[in-house]
Design a protein around this motif. Structure first.
Motif, PDB file in Angstrom:
ATOM      1  N   PHE A   1       0.810  -1.227   0.000  1.00 60.34           N
ATOM      2  CA  PHE A   1       0.000   0.000   0.000  1.00 60.34           C
ATOM      3  C   PHE A   1       0.842   1.275   0.000  1.00 60.34           C
ATOM      4  O   PHE A   1       0.308   2.369  -0.205  1.00 60.34           O
ATOM      5  N   ALA A   2       2.160   1.165   0.243  1.00 58.26           N
ATOM      6  CA  ALA A   2       3.017   2.342   0.260  1.00 58.26           C
ATOM      7  C   ALA A   2       3.218   2.890  -1.146  1.00 58.26           C
ATOM      8  O   ALA A   2       3.106   2.164  -2.134  1.00 58.26           O
TER       9      ALA A   2
ATOM     10  N   ALA B   1      -1.357 -12.933   3.296  1.00 57.16           N
ATOM     11  CA  ALA B   1      -2.777 -12.837   2.948  1.00 57.16           C
ATOM     12  C   ALA B   1      -3.258 -11.388   3.041  1.00 57.16           C
ATOM     13  O   ALA B   1      -3.992 -10.910   2.165  1.00 57.16           O
ATOM     14  N   LEU B   2      -2.822 -10.673   4.081  1.00 56.15           N
ATOM     15  CA  LEU B   2      -3.181  -9.256   4.208  1.00 56.15           C
ATOM     16  C   LEU B   2      -2.546  -8.434   3.093  1.00 56.15           C
ATOM     17  O   LEU B   2      -3.169  -7.500   2.560  1.00 56.15           O
ATOM     18  N   ALA B   3      -1.314  -8.770   2.729  1.00 53.76           N
ATOM     19  CA  ALA B   3      -0.646  -8.049   1.641  1.00 53.76           C
ATOM     20  C   ALA B   3      -1.374  -8.260   0.323  1.00 53.76           C
ATOM     21  O   ALA B   3      -1.542  -7.328  -0.468  1.00 53.76           O
ATOM     22  N   ALA B   4      -1.824  -9.491   0.069  1.00 48.19           N
ATOM     23  CA  ALA B   4      -2.559  -9.776  -1.164  1.00 48.19           C
ATOM     24  C   ALA B   4      -3.876  -9.012  -1.198  1.00 48.19           C
ATOM     25  O   ALA B   4      -4.268  -8.462  -2.242  1.00 48.19           O
ATOM     26  N   TYR B   5      -4.564  -8.936  -0.070  1.00 44.74           N
ATOM     27  CA  TYR B   5      -5.817  -8.184  -0.006  1.00 44.74           C
ATOM     28  C   TYR B   5      -5.568  -6.694  -0.235  1.00 44.74           C
ATOM     29  O   TYR B   5      -6.295  -6.037  -0.993  1.00 44.74           O
TER      30      TYR B   5
ATOM     31  N   ARG C   1      -4.585  -6.030  -3.905  1.00 38.65           N
ATOM     32  CA  ARG C   1      -5.711  -6.197  -4.811  1.00 38.65           C
ATOM     33  C   ARG C   1      -6.543  -4.924  -4.900  1.00 38.65           C
ATOM     34  O   ARG C   1      -7.164  -4.640  -5.924  1.00 38.65           O
ATOM     35  N   ARG C   2      -6.566  -4.139  -3.852  1.00 40.62           N
ATOM     36  CA  ARG C   2      -7.343  -2.897  -3.821  1.00 40.62           C
ATOM     37  C   ARG C   2      -6.526  -1.674  -4.257  1.00 40.62           C
ATOM     38  O   ARG C   2      -7.049  -0.569  -4.292  1.00 40.62           O
TER      39      ARG C   2
END
Length: 278
Positions: free
Chosen positions: A181-182, A267-271, A274-275
């Motif tokens: 997200f960075a 899993a959190l990184a993939a979510y 994805r956004r």
């Protein structure tokens, strides 16, 4: 866009390309060679052992170098290899094909974990060679004086090196989560080192909260303990003087501990990725 089934072959392809890119990064070579030089030259610093046994000092110094430069390599490699795709716009071409973003992230992580595995393996073997050489020299000097020539357990030293790799893999996963997200690699690197400090010092916060008795402090410490792993759990620098059976059981627990954090963090990184707008 039509969803595609997850493919390990695509993950392996992305990981292989990332490994080749990592091999061309001079900064990674500099970190690795500097760490190798420090471990190889550790015998020259043995006069600074401050009363500790010489072999113990060499082992502590070697694993200290591995931990410090390994953390720098994990954070820098994860940030650089992720953002290089974004800055060069190759990620847009890649994701336009039947490649899921989770496959892209997992390929990146596997490549970084492989680089870290090679780094930890080489430094651990080099440290064993330095210790073995010095142990042999001490045995010759103390011949006939009853010196114990089997003072170091090299199997448990290998376990300590493996535990360091587990810790660096967890750190790389957290850095990848920040990168998902960075907007800049500088922010990712800064946050990576911030997370490293938190993970190393979280046990102190928990102890302070427990002593204070304040409900708010205990609640905050509990949140930190759940969100961030305790990197002290990966410290096996006493492995060569501990009971062997206990150490191997602890290593299995630490492996499961690291696998859990890596799985959830990826899993959190993939979510998050994805956004993200690319």
């Amino acid at each position: 866009m039509k969803a595609h089934a997850f493919s390990w072959s695509r993950v392996a392809l992305i990981g292989g390309n990332t490994l080749r890119e990592a091999g061309r990064q001079r900064a990674f070579h500099f970190i690795a060679w500097l760490a190798l030089a420090l471990v190889a030259g550790a015998q020259g610093l043995r006069d600074f052992n401050f009363g500790a046994s010489e072999l113990r000092f060499l082992a502590d110094f070697g694993f200290g170098a591995l931990a410090f430069f390994g953390a720098a390599l994990a954070i820098a490699a994860t940030s650089q290899l992720f953002f290089s795709e974004i800055e060069h716009r190759t990620v847009q071409t890649l994701l336009a094909r039947p490649v899921a973003r989770s496959e892209f992230l997992l390929g990146k992580f596997i490549a970084v974990a492989t680089v870290l595995a090679g780094f930890c393996t080489v430094l651990t073997l080099l440290l064993m060679a330095v210790l073995g050489s010095r142990e042999w020299m001490l045995a010759r000097e103390a011949s006939g004086t009853g010196w114990d020539a089997s003072a170091m357990n090299y199997g448990l030293l290998a376990a300590a090196g493996f535990a360091q790799w587990l810790k660096l893999a967890v750190l790389a996963a957290f850095t990848l989560l920040v990168a998902s997200f960075a907007r800049t690699p500088l922010f990712t690197v800064g946050m990576g080192f911030f997370i490293l400090v938190i993970c190393h010092l979280q046990y102190l916060a928990q102890d302070a909260a427990a002593r204070s008795g304040a409900p708010v402090g205990r609640a905050m410490a509990a949140v930190v303990a759940w969100v961030f792993p305790n990197f002290q759990a990966f410290d096996f620098t006493t492995a060569w003087s501990a009971d062997e059976g206990t150490t191997w059981i602890r290593l299995v627990r630490v492996t499961l501990y690291a696998a859990g954090y890596v799985s959830v963090t990826l899993a959190l990184a993939a979510y998050s990725f994805r956004r993200r707008e690319i």
